[in-house]
Structure formats: structure tokens, C-alpha cells
Write a protein that holds these residues in place. Structure first.
Motif, PDB file in Angstrom:
ATOM      1  N   UNK A 167     -23.795  -8.612  -8.027  1.00 43.88           N
ATOM      2  CA  UNK A 167     -23.449  -9.455  -6.930  1.00 43.88           C
ATOM      3  C   UNK A 167     -22.042  -9.322  -6.645  1.00 43.88           C
ATOM      4  N   UNK A 168     -21.587  -9.175  -5.632  1.00 40.25           N
ATOM      5  CA  UNK A 168     -20.419  -9.264  -5.031  1.00 40.25           C
ATOM      6  C   UNK A 168     -19.865 -10.770  -4.669  1.00 40.25           C
ATOM      7  N   UNK A 169     -18.988 -11.489  -5.355  1.00 41.13           N
ATOM      8  CA  UNK A 169     -18.783 -12.938  -5.347  1.00 41.13           C
ATOM      9  C   UNK A 169     -18.133 -13.227  -3.707  1.00 41.13           C
ATOM     10  N   UNK A 170     -17.665 -12.044  -3.196  1.00 36.01           N
ATOM     11  CA  UNK A 170     -16.972 -12.135  -1.965  1.00 36.01           C
ATOM     12  C   UNK A 170     -17.975 -12.273  -0.904  1.00 36.01           C
ATOM     13  N   UNK A 171     -19.421 -12.086  -1.181  1.00 35.90           N
ATOM     14  CA  UNK A 171     -20.457 -12.005  -0.123  1.00 35.90           C
ATOM     15  C   UNK A 171     -21.266 -13.443  -0.411  1.00 35.90           C
ATOM     16  N   UNK A 172     -20.769 -14.250  -1.550  1.00 36.19           N
ATOM     17  CA  UNK A 172     -21.537 -15.372  -1.786  1.00 36.19           C
ATOM     18  C   UNK A 172     -20.810 -16.691  -1.173  1.00 36.19           C
ATOM     19  N   UNK A 173     -21.432 -17.236  -0.135  1.00 39.82           N
ATOM     20  CA  UNK A 173     -20.803 -18.366   0.691  1.00 39.82           C
ATOM     21  C   UNK A 173     -20.446 -19.603  -0.591  1.00 39.82           C
ATOM     22  N   UNK A 174     -19.208 -20.099  -0.242  1.00 37.32           N
ATOM     23  CA  UNK A 174     -18.813 -20.986  -1.315  1.00 37.32           C
ATOM     24  C   UNK A 174     -18.451 -20.835  -2.700  1.00 37.32           C
ATOM     25  N   UNK A 175     -18.486 -19.431  -3.082  1.00 37.50           N
ATOM     26  CA  UNK A 175     -18.205 -19.087  -4.446  1.00 37.50           C
ATOM     27  C   UNK A 175     -16.359 -19.274  -4.689  1.00 37.50           C
ATOM     28  N   UNK A 176     -16.427 -19.607  -5.842  1.00 37.53           N
ATOM     29  CA  UNK A 176     -14.828 -19.841  -6.294  1.00 37.53           C
ATOM     30  C   UNK A 176     -14.132 -18.663  -6.661  1.00 37.53           C
ATOM     31  N   UNK A 177     -13.285 -17.927  -6.038  1.00 38.77           N
ATOM     32  CA  UNK A 177     -12.785 -16.861  -6.270  1.00 38.77           C
ATOM     33  C   UNK A 177     -11.238 -17.127  -6.439  1.00 38.77           C
ATOM     34  N   UNK A 178     -10.657 -16.521  -7.605  1.00 45.89           N
ATOM     35  CA  UNK A 178      -9.215 -16.661  -7.636  1.00 45.89           C
ATOM     36  C   UNK A 178      -8.782 -15.363  -6.942  1.00 45.89           C
ATOM     37  N   UNK A 206     -24.942 -21.684 -10.384  1.00 42.79           N
ATOM     38  CA  UNK A 206     -23.682 -22.194 -10.621  1.00 42.79           C
ATOM     39  C   UNK A 206     -22.409 -21.476  -9.991  1.00 42.79           C
ATOM     40  N   UNK A 207     -22.488 -20.688  -9.072  1.00 44.65           N
ATOM     41  CA  UNK A 207     -21.590 -19.906  -8.124  1.00 44.65           C
ATOM     42  C   UNK A 207     -20.558 -20.591  -7.552  1.00 44.65           C
ATOM     43  N   UNK A 208     -21.070 -21.872  -6.845  1.00 40.06           N
ATOM     44  CA  UNK A 208     -20.381 -22.623  -6.112  1.00 40.06           C
ATOM     45  C   UNK A 208     -19.745 -23.853  -6.765  1.00 40.06           C
ATOM     46  N   UNK A 209     -20.217 -24.089  -7.965  1.00 39.69           N
ATOM     47  CA  UNK A 209     -19.389 -25.135  -8.740  1.00 39.69           C
ATOM     48  C   UNK A 209     -18.425 -24.810  -9.851  1.00 39.69           C
ATOM     49  N   UNK A 210     -18.815 -23.305 -10.233  1.00 37.58           N
ATOM     50  CA  UNK A 210     -17.981 -22.802 -11.194  1.00 37.58           C
ATOM     51  C   UNK A 210     -16.867 -21.571 -10.590  1.00 37.58           C
ATOM     52  N   UNK A 211     -16.060 -21.314 -11.380  1.00 34.22           N
ATOM     53  CA  UNK A 211     -14.979 -19.981 -10.985  1.00 34.22           C
ATOM     54  C   UNK A 211     -15.617 -18.963 -11.159  1.00 34.22           C
ATOM     55  N   UNK A 214     -15.731 -17.725 -14.837  1.00 39.83           N
ATOM     56  CA  UNK A 214     -16.595 -18.884 -15.879  1.00 39.83           C
ATOM     57  C   UNK A 214     -18.245 -18.211 -15.638  1.00 39.83           C
ATOM     58  N   UNK A 215     -18.478 -17.777 -14.427  1.00 38.27           N
ATOM     59  CA  UNK A 215     -19.754 -17.277 -14.107  1.00 38.27           C
ATOM     60  C   UNK A 215     -19.758 -15.793 -14.902  1.00 38.27           C
ATOM     61  N   UNK A 216     -18.708 -15.155 -14.949  1.00 36.66           N
ATOM     62  CA  UNK A 216     -18.702 -13.822 -15.712  1.00 36.66           C
ATOM     63  C   UNK A 216     -18.610 -13.874 -17.213  1.00 36.66           C
ATOM     64  N   UNK A 217     -18.076 -15.189 -17.861  1.00 35.49           N
ATOM     65  CA  UNK A 217     -18.355 -15.482 -19.118  1.00 35.49           C
ATOM     66  C   UNK A 217     -19.871 -15.904 -19.304  1.00 35.49           C
ATOM     67  N   UNK A 218     -20.306 -16.652 -18.589  1.00 34.25           N
ATOM     68  CA  UNK A 218     -21.707 -17.260 -18.495  1.00 34.25           C
ATOM     69  C   UNK A 218     -22.568 -15.904 -18.743  1.00 34.25           C
ATOM     70  N   UNK A 219     -22.380 -15.030 -17.884  1.00 31.13           N
ATOM     71  CA  UNK A 219     -23.242 -13.742 -17.928  1.00 31.13           C
ATOM     72  C   UNK A 219     -23.128 -12.857 -19.442  1.00 31.13           C
ATOM     73  N   UNK A 220     -21.878 -12.872 -19.712  1.00 27.93           N
ATOM     74  CA  UNK A 220     -21.810 -12.153 -21.081  1.00 27.93           C
ATOM     75  C   UNK A 220     -22.392 -13.079 -22.164  1.00 27.93           C
ATOM     76  N   UNK A 221     -22.480 -14.436 -22.163  1.00 27.44           N
ATOM     77  CA  UNK A 221     -23.172 -15.006 -23.065  1.00 27.44           C
ATOM     78  C   UNK A 221     -24.859 -14.965 -22.870  1.00 27.44           C
ATOM     79  N   UNK A 222     -25.266 -14.915 -21.934  1.00 29.28           N
ATOM     80  CA  UNK A 222     -26.639 -14.541 -21.491  1.00 29.28           C
ATOM     81  C   UNK A 222     -27.069 -13.445 -21.915  1.00 29.28           C
ATOM     82  N   UNK A 223     -26.135 -12.319 -21.780  1.00 29.20           N
ATOM     83  CA  UNK A 223     -26.507 -10.896 -21.937  1.00 29.20           C
ATOM     84  C   UNK A 223     -26.676 -10.851 -23.820  1.00 29.20           C
ATOM     85  N   UNK A 224     -25.904 -11.592 -24.623  1.00 27.99           N
ATOM     86  CA  UNK A 224     -25.861 -11.258 -25.837  1.00 27.99           C
ATOM     87  C   UNK A 224     -27.095 -12.234 -26.346  1.00 27.99           C
ATOM     88  N   UNK A 225     -27.250 -13.193 -25.832  1.00 28.30           N
ATOM     89  CA  UNK A 225     -28.474 -14.241 -26.010  1.00 28.30           C
ATOM     90  C   UNK A 225     -29.699 -13.428 -25.822  1.00 28.30           C
TER      91      UNK A 225
END
Length: 235
Positions: A167-178, A206-211, A214-225
């Protein structure tokens, strides 16, 4: 990624790529001493190498590699000094593709999971060390592999963003991008296929409520799990 959906570039996208590569970016060797790079070269240069050589890649893969780095440099998503740093990994990757996948017409045609294991084995045979978690000891080599695959899967995939494996966060409405980040992608390709849709549904919520970070960190954790679960119970 799913084998059902076939990713390939549109005619319009091919034209865009050819247009970008019609000038200096189309050269097989980039010399950073050329005035073309004046706005991209830092004042202090820590690398002895002054060129980036793509000639080891066969066509049309060579044009894909040049296009990705040209695009990222012009968009400010990567620094020229980083691309120079990737040069040894790019040279090895060209050798790897020539040996393992000599007939592919696009980087997206490699089977990601299988090719990643082959890539690591290829590097071990050339005296590179592998960490206990199975990753390559020199980060650049893994970065180049993932960077190229992720970029073109995302570029060629014209489905709705949430249907993609990247996913490209720029194409997700409401995504919180620094504003000052250079990496906008959320990449699910390394999550076992059996769990990938579950992971995507979770991150979508989680994309519209978390940065983005944070979503990238969540994916890393999910990947390991999920990789651990998959190693214990493959079915």
C-alpha cells in the motif's frame, strides 16, 4: 502475492518510464561528477566511488532498475549517496538474476518468498554472513532486493489500494503521514500468504487512527508472528 492477479505495466506507464529514461537517466552508467547531479550531490562525499553502473542487468530489467532510482531521486525519496552505497548490492543482484532468473521480463515476475531464500543462499556462497533470524548481515543487500520488488509491485498493480500487497499511504484517505518521511509504503509481501489477508484487514482498521510509522511497526510484528506460526503449522 496472489498468483491469480497478474501484475504488468500499462501502455501509459511504459510511456512514462521511457520518457524519464530518455535523457541522462537512460545512461547505463551514472557519473555523479556530471553537472546533471549538481543539485543531488552532498557537499561532503564519503564514498570513493563516483559512478553507479547498471550495465550488469539484462534488458528490460536494467531499465526497471534505472527507472526506480531515477524516480526516487527526482521525487526526493532517496539520497544519491544511498544509491552509491547500494552499488555493490546491485552488482550482486544483477549476477543473481542472470543466474537464477535469466528469462524474466520484469522484477515482479520473481516468486518473492522462493527468490528471497535463493538470494540469501547466493550471498552465503559468496562468503556473506546470515544472522540468526535468517536475514543478510549487510542490510544493503536485503534492502535492494525488497526495494526493487516492492516498488514495481506497487507501481504496476492498479487495483484498489487495500487489495494490493503493498500500500502507498498517500493513496489512503485519512492516513496519518509525517511530512518529513521518505518511505510511504506498507508492505505485506513478506507475510505468509495464508495470513496475509488477515494482516491487511487488521492494518486497514488502523491506518486512519495510527501514524504510518506505527503501522509499519505493526506489520513488522505481524510478519515475525505469522512467520513463526507458519513455521510451526504450515497448513
Amino acid at each position: 502475492m496472489s498468483t491469480v492477479y497478474q501484475i504488468k505495466p500499462t501502455i501509459e506507464l511504459c510511456n512514462e518510464m521511457n520518457e524519464l529514461l530518455s535523457g541522462y537517466w537512460g545512461n547505463d552508467v551514472w557519473d555523479i561528477r556530471d553537472s546533471f547531479f549538481d543539485n543531488l550531490t552532498p557537499e561532503k562525499w564519503s564514498f570513493s566511488s563516483k559512478t553507479i553502473d547498471f550495465s550488469g542487468f539484462r534488458l528490460p530489467i536494467r531499465n526497471e532498475v534505472k527507472y526506480m532510482y531515477a524516480y526516487k531521486l527526482t521525487e526526493g525519496e532517496i539520497r544519491l549517496i544511498s544509491v552509491i552505497g547500494y552499488s555493490p548490492a546491485l552488482k550482486r543482484y544483477a549476477e543473481f538474476l542472470d543466474k537464477r532468473y535469466p528469462n524474466i521480463a520484469s522484477i515482479t515476475e520473481i516468486p518473492y518468498d522462493k527468490a528471497l531464500l535463493q538470494w540469501r543462499s547466493f550471498l552465503v556462497d559468496r562468503s556473506m554472513k546470515i544472522r540468526d533470524n535468517g536475514e543478510i548481515s549487510t542490510k544493503f543487500y536485503e534492502t535492494v532486493f525488497n526495494q526493487l520488488y516492492s516498488f514495481f509491485v506497487n507501481l504496476y498493480d492498479n487495483r484498489e489500494e487495500y487489495e494490493k500487497d503493498i500500500w502507498d499511504s498517500r493513496n489512503i484517505p485519512g492516513a496519518k503521514i509525517t511530512e518529513n518521511i521518505s518511505d510511504y509504503y506498507l508492505d505485506f509481501t513478506d507475510i505468509p500468504l495464508e495470513f496475509r489477508e488477515l494482516a491487511k484487514r487488521f492494518i486497514k482498521s488502523r491506518t486512519t487512527n495510527n501514524s504510518h510509522s506505527q503501522c509499519s511497526a505493526d506489520i513488522m510484528a505481524l510478519r515475525l508472528f505469522f512467520k513463526y506460526i507458519h513455521s510451526q503449522e504450515p497448513a
